[in-house]
Motif scaffolding. Structure first.
Motif, PDB file in Angstrom:
ATOM      1  N   LEU A 134     -17.111 -33.002  34.955  1.00 46.67           N
ATOM      2  CA  LEU A 134     -17.601 -31.847  34.188  1.00 46.67           C
ATOM      3  C   LEU A 134     -18.147 -32.273  32.826  1.00 46.67           C
ATOM      4  N   GLY A 135     -17.745 -33.456  32.369  1.00 50.32           N
ATOM      5  CA  GLY A 135     -18.249 -33.965  31.095  1.00 50.32           C
ATOM      6  C   GLY A 135     -19.747 -34.244  31.110  1.00 50.32           C
ATOM      7  N   LYS A 136     -20.325 -34.308  32.320  1.00 50.96           N
ATOM      8  CA  LYS A 136     -21.766 -34.547  32.440  1.00 50.96           C
ATOM      9  C   LYS A 136     -22.580 -33.260  32.295  1.00 50.96           C
ATOM     10  N   LEU A 137     -21.888 -32.114  32.254  1.00 46.65           N
ATOM     11  CA  LEU A 137     -22.605 -30.844  32.110  1.00 46.65           C
ATOM     12  C   LEU A 137     -23.103 -30.666  30.689  1.00 46.65           C
ATOM     13  N   HIS A 138     -24.327 -30.251  30.576  1.00 44.65           N
ATOM     14  CA  HIS A 138     -24.875 -29.934  29.256  1.00 44.65           C
ATOM     15  C   HIS A 138     -26.012 -28.940  29.421  1.00 44.65           C
ATOM     16  N   ALA A 139     -26.170 -28.077  28.431  1.00 46.90           N
ATOM     17  CA  ALA A 139     -27.207 -27.049  28.467  1.00 46.90           C
ATOM     18  C   ALA A 139     -27.594 -26.715  27.025  1.00 46.90           C
ATOM     19  N   PRO A 140     -28.826 -26.270  26.804  1.00 45.05           N
ATOM     20  CA  PRO A 140     -29.297 -25.996  25.440  1.00 45.05           C
ATOM     21  C   PRO A 140     -28.415 -25.037  24.654  1.00 45.05           C
ATOM     22  N   TYR A 141     -27.812 -24.056  25.335  1.00 37.78           N
ATOM     23  CA  TYR A 141     -27.022 -23.046  24.628  1.00 37.78           C
ATOM     24  C   TYR A 141     -25.535 -23.137  24.936  1.00 37.78           C
ATOM     25  N   GLY A 142     -25.138 -24.255  25.520  1.00 34.90           N
ATOM     26  CA  GLY A 142     -23.722 -24.519  25.648  1.00 34.90           C
ATOM     27  C   GLY A 142     -23.141 -24.396  27.036  1.00 34.90           C
ATOM     28  N   VAL A 143     -21.915 -24.917  27.157  1.00 35.91           N
ATOM     29  CA  VAL A 143     -21.116 -24.840  28.381  1.00 35.91           C
ATOM     30  C   VAL A 143     -19.814 -24.130  28.010  1.00 35.91           C
ATOM     31  N   PHE A 144     -19.510 -23.038  28.707  1.00 36.22           N
ATOM     32  CA  PHE A 144     -18.341 -22.225  28.388  1.00 36.22           C
ATOM     33  C   PHE A 144     -17.491 -22.022  29.637  1.00 36.22           C
ATOM     34  N   SER A 145     -16.203 -21.836  29.431  1.00 39.00           N
ATOM     35  CA  SER A 145     -15.302 -21.670  30.566  1.00 39.00           C
ATOM     36  C   SER A 145     -14.205 -20.668  30.241  1.00 39.00           C
ATOM     37  N   VAL A 146     -13.596 -20.116  31.301  1.00 37.26           N
ATOM     38  CA  VAL A 146     -12.392 -19.292  31.183  1.00 37.26           C
ATOM     39  C   VAL A 146     -11.376 -19.811  32.197  1.00 37.26           C
TER      40      VAL A 146
END
Length: 262
Positions: A134-146
């Motif tokens: 999951l550390g490879k995930l990236h996006a311009p406006y962020g990565v969020f989780s619940v």
């Protein structure tokens, strides 16, 4: 519990397969053609075997991407591409290699924002190595989780138990991987002079889930929750959309009767 279900599935496949083999062998020994009732029974046995085998050993490993265009206002002026994924359940069955396959699918879509809707673990004492991709995930406006119900913990009967140490460990792992954990929090996403409320709620089964006050009530609001049951609160807040997991892509529905239970 996983071992119990594995035993049930394995026993069914074995007994069903033996029944099919027995019917075919008896027909060959007697050198007779099967009657229609026996053909129907044989077809039913074969169909049941294939369904259970496919559902247990093939379908869970298939990763599909579904696209949907959703308008959050009568006259949208900006678009944002959201990737939503939920219920990794790493541990007993799903390992880091599966998570990496999902991550590759997500990054191929080039989303603006990535939302992870909980149940990261099944029963995992040390999920850090399994969730590392999951550390490879990236996006311009962020990565969020619940967090989901499995992330809080379960006893052997499947009842929710809140293991605070386990919860804090999973939160720490996700935050360290860049997937910011939201617990009843509101974040404002800004894109090209337009804004979006993003609310992440706690797991509703804990009894602590609530929707905080909106930073900007006039703009569109997206609620991220593990369970879609939060929709009852979301309606009171006049939220535009709820994005959730928990149902593993579908609920139990019977023909003509609908969902069981409501």
């Amino acid at each position: 519990m996983p071992g119990f279900f594995d035993f049930i599935i394995g026993s069914f496949l074995l007994l069903d397969g033996l029944a099919v083999a027995h019917i075919i062998r008896r027909a060959r020994q007697k050198r007779v053609r099967l009657s229609w009732p026996k053909k129907t029974l044989l077809a039913a046995f074969c169909f049941a075997w294939l369904v259970i085998f496919y559902g247990s050993f093939i379908e869970p490993w298939i990763i599909t991407v579904k696209h949907q265009n959703i308008e959050l206002s009568p006259s949208p002026q900006e678009s944002i591409k959201i990737a939503l994924v939920s219920d990794f359940h790493v541990g007993v069955y799903k390992k880091a290699s599966f998570v990496e396959r999902v991550v590759d699918k997500i990054m191929h879509e080039k989303p603006d924002i990535i939302l992870l809707a909980g149940d990261f673990v099944y029963y995992a004492d040390n999920p850090a190595p399994l969730l590392a991709p999951l550390g490879k995930l990236h996006a311009p406006y962020g990565v969020f989780s619940v967090l989901g119900n499995h992330d809080y913990g379960h006893d052997d009967s499947g009842e929710l138990i809140i293991d605070r140490a386990n919860v804090e460990n999973i939160k720490s792992i996700l935050n360290s991987l860049g997937a910011r954990v939201l617990v009843n929090e509101n974040v404002t996403i800004n894109k090209n002079n337009h804004s979006l409320n993003l609310i992440g709620t706690d797991e509703i089964l804990t009894g602590n889930a609530h929707i905080p006050a909106l930073h900007s009530p006039a703009i569109s609001t997206v609620i991220l929750s593990h369970s879609a049951d939060i929709v009852m609160q979301a309606a009171e807040r006049d939220a535009d959309i709820v994005l959730a997991g928990h149902t593993h892509a579908g609920q139990i529905r019977l023909p003509f009767l609908g969902p069981v239970p409501m």
